[in-house]
Design a protein around this motif. Sequence first.
Motif, PDB file in Angstrom:
ATOM      1  N   ILE A  68      43.720  28.024  30.949  1.00  0.00           N
ATOM      2  CA  ILE A  68      42.936  27.969  32.191  1.00  0.00           C
ATOM      3  C   ILE A  68      41.652  28.783  32.043  1.00  0.00           C
ATOM      4  O   ILE A  68      40.565  28.349  32.468  1.00  0.00           O
ATOM      5  CB  ILE A  68      43.771  28.482  33.379  1.00  0.00           C
ATOM      6  N   LYS A  69      41.762  29.934  31.431  1.00  0.00           N
ATOM      7  CA  LYS A  69      40.589  30.790  31.228  1.00  0.00           C
ATOM      8  C   LYS A  69      39.520  30.058  30.411  1.00  0.00           C
ATOM      9  O   LYS A  69      38.333  30.076  30.749  1.00  0.00           O
ATOM     10  CB  LYS A  69      41.007  32.081  30.531  1.00  0.00           C
ATOM     11  N   PHE A 112      50.767  36.546  33.861  1.00  0.00           N
ATOM     12  CA  PHE A 112      49.869  35.408  34.043  1.00  0.00           C
ATOM     13  C   PHE A 112      48.476  35.866  34.488  1.00  0.00           C
ATOM     14  O   PHE A 112      47.451  35.498  33.885  1.00  0.00           O
ATOM     15  CB  PHE A 112      50.488  34.474  35.076  1.00  0.00           C
ATOM     16  N   LEU A 113      48.434  36.686  35.533  1.00  0.00           N
ATOM     17  CA  LEU A 113      47.153  37.127  36.060  1.00  0.00           C
ATOM     18  C   LEU A 113      46.456  38.107  35.122  1.00  0.00           C
ATOM     19  O   LEU A 113      45.222  38.093  34.992  1.00  0.00           O
ATOM     20  CB  LEU A 113      47.334  37.755  37.440  1.00  0.00           C
ATOM     21  N   GLN A 114      47.232  38.949  34.435  1.00  0.00           N
ATOM     22  CA  GLN A 114      46.630  39.885  33.475  1.00  0.00           C
ATOM     23  C   GLN A 114      46.010  39.126  32.310  1.00  0.00           C
ATOM     24  O   GLN A 114      44.948  39.495  31.818  1.00  0.00           O
ATOM     25  CB  GLN A 114      47.692  40.866  32.964  1.00  0.00           C
ATOM     26  N   THR A 115      46.660  38.050  31.894  1.00  0.00           N
ATOM     27  CA  THR A 115      46.112  37.221  30.817  1.00  0.00           C
ATOM     28  C   THR A 115      44.775  36.630  31.225  1.00  0.00           C
ATOM     29  O   THR A 115      43.821  36.623  30.444  1.00  0.00           O
ATOM     30  CB  THR A 115      47.083  36.078  30.465  1.00  0.00           C
ATOM     31  N   TYR A 116      44.698  36.160  32.444  1.00  0.00           N
ATOM     32  CA  TYR A 116      43.476  35.492  32.909  1.00  0.00           C
ATOM     33  C   TYR A 116      42.367  36.491  33.233  1.00  0.00           C
ATOM     34  O   TYR A 116      41.222  36.323  32.797  1.00  0.00           O
ATOM     35  CB  TYR A 116      43.787  34.640  34.136  1.00  0.00           C
ATOM     36  N   PHE A 117      42.670  37.534  33.995  1.00  0.00           N
ATOM     37  CA  PHE A 117      41.631  38.439  34.485  1.00  0.00           C
ATOM     38  C   PHE A 117      41.402  39.661  33.599  1.00  0.00           C
ATOM     39  O   PHE A 117      40.334  40.269  33.652  1.00  0.00           O
ATOM     40  CB  PHE A 117      41.979  38.923  35.901  1.00  0.00           C
ATOM     41  N   GLY A 118      42.399  40.043  32.810  1.00  0.00           N
ATOM     42  CA  GLY A 118      42.265  41.235  31.987  1.00  0.00           C
ATOM     43  C   GLY A 118      42.042  42.479  32.829  1.00  0.00           C
ATOM     44  O   GLY A 118      42.686  42.675  33.866  1.00  0.00           O
ATOM     45  N   GLU A 130      43.790  44.378  43.304  1.00  0.00           N
ATOM     46  CA  GLU A 130      44.616  43.948  44.432  1.00  0.00           C
ATOM     47  C   GLU A 130      43.965  42.808  45.214  1.00  0.00           C
ATOM     48  O   GLU A 130      44.657  41.964  45.775  1.00  0.00           O
ATOM     49  CB  GLU A 130      44.909  45.138  45.351  1.00  0.00           C
ATOM     50  N   TYR A 131      42.653  42.787  45.270  1.00  0.00           N
ATOM     51  CA  TYR A 131      41.979  41.686  45.954  1.00  0.00           C
ATOM     52  C   TYR A 131      42.276  40.358  45.249  1.00  0.00           C
ATOM     53  O   TYR A 131      42.584  39.359  45.908  1.00  0.00           O
ATOM     54  CB  TYR A 131      40.476  41.931  45.984  1.00  0.00           C
ATOM     55  N   LYS A 132      42.195  40.354  43.926  1.00  0.00           N
ATOM     56  CA  LYS A 132      42.464  39.121  43.176  1.00  0.00           C
ATOM     57  C   LYS A 132      43.919  38.701  43.322  1.00  0.00           C
ATOM     58  O   LYS A 132      44.224  37.510  43.433  1.00  0.00           O
ATOM     59  CB  LYS A 132      42.086  39.308  41.709  1.00  0.00           C
TER      60      LYS A 132
END
Length: 343
Positions: A127-128, A238-244, A249-251
């Motif tokens: 996705i990234k 999942f979110l750590q993979t995408y956003f690093g 908390e907002y994301k």
Amino acid sequence: MKTDLLTTTIPESKFSAVKNALKYLFNHNEIEDIQLLTGGLSSALVYRMTVEGKDYLLRIVMHADEMHDPPRQHICMGLAASANIAPHVYYSNDEDALAITDFVQNKSLREGFASGKDLITALGNTIKAMHELPLFPKLVNFLDGVDIFIEQFKALHIFPEHVTAEYFSLYAEIQKAYPRHDTDMVSSHNDLNPNNILFDGKKIWVIDWEAAFQNDRYVDLAIVAKTFVHNQEDEAIFLQTYFGEQLDEYKRARFFLMQQICRMYYAMIMLKLAAAQKPANHVHDTDMVQPGMAEFGAMLMSGKILLDTYEGKLQYGKILLNTMLAAMKTERFKAAIDMMRVF
């Protein structure tokens, strides 16, 4: 020469276009085999076609409109193919509304990775990479589109108003609070269900770019999570993979709210399709007490219920609404709404 395979398989209105495509690619019209592929909900016709011993995928849009728009689809697919996200595109023709791409021999996605963590990480990276492509064409504001689907559902009178009142009342909080006009857009697939995510044994490929356009980045994340992210640990990976390092908390809150938006989105689609498929003189079952999503998934896997039936679509729509409602009754939902209002 097996042109008879084409005449007996391809609709007459598209026969000349397919012959022209074959002539352009191979300088002849000879094919060894062609098979219509089924299983998705797309209105396009999709075939596995064998030419000179190699398999290709032939996709034909039969009824073009704003949503089923070959030029937009071909632009999005081409950009994704150039980045090795979509299969290689050998031929596309906007006027004839068809494309020929590599055919991916699909293998089990879950069995292809050593652990669920590895699979979730691979999906997040896919996705990234997609979201880093040059921007796809515009189509519609996603939340506005979901609102239209809701109004269309209500106009069908599938259930008495009181049956779904609580669902729409709580969803209205998202409609008011979510930043639907955020200008941070990405190239989005918008329908990353398991049928559109293929695995060839080495790599993930994304297919069917019918619904692709520039969109809110959280849509693709939420749709993939619907199938593959099952708990807080999965979500964190999942979110750590995408956003690093940019994950905050907002994301997390925005991702959570988009999950509910996408559940509403798919519920409206399923229930609308069920209404169109309802047997004559049949009365819709209004009972919203249904199995959970995990149990429903097991029923689909076992063949106990089929998603291409009226009953399957109706039940899946209800389960999506119930899953959304349960999430909207949590403290996390209240906190997420409050955070959107602050930002």
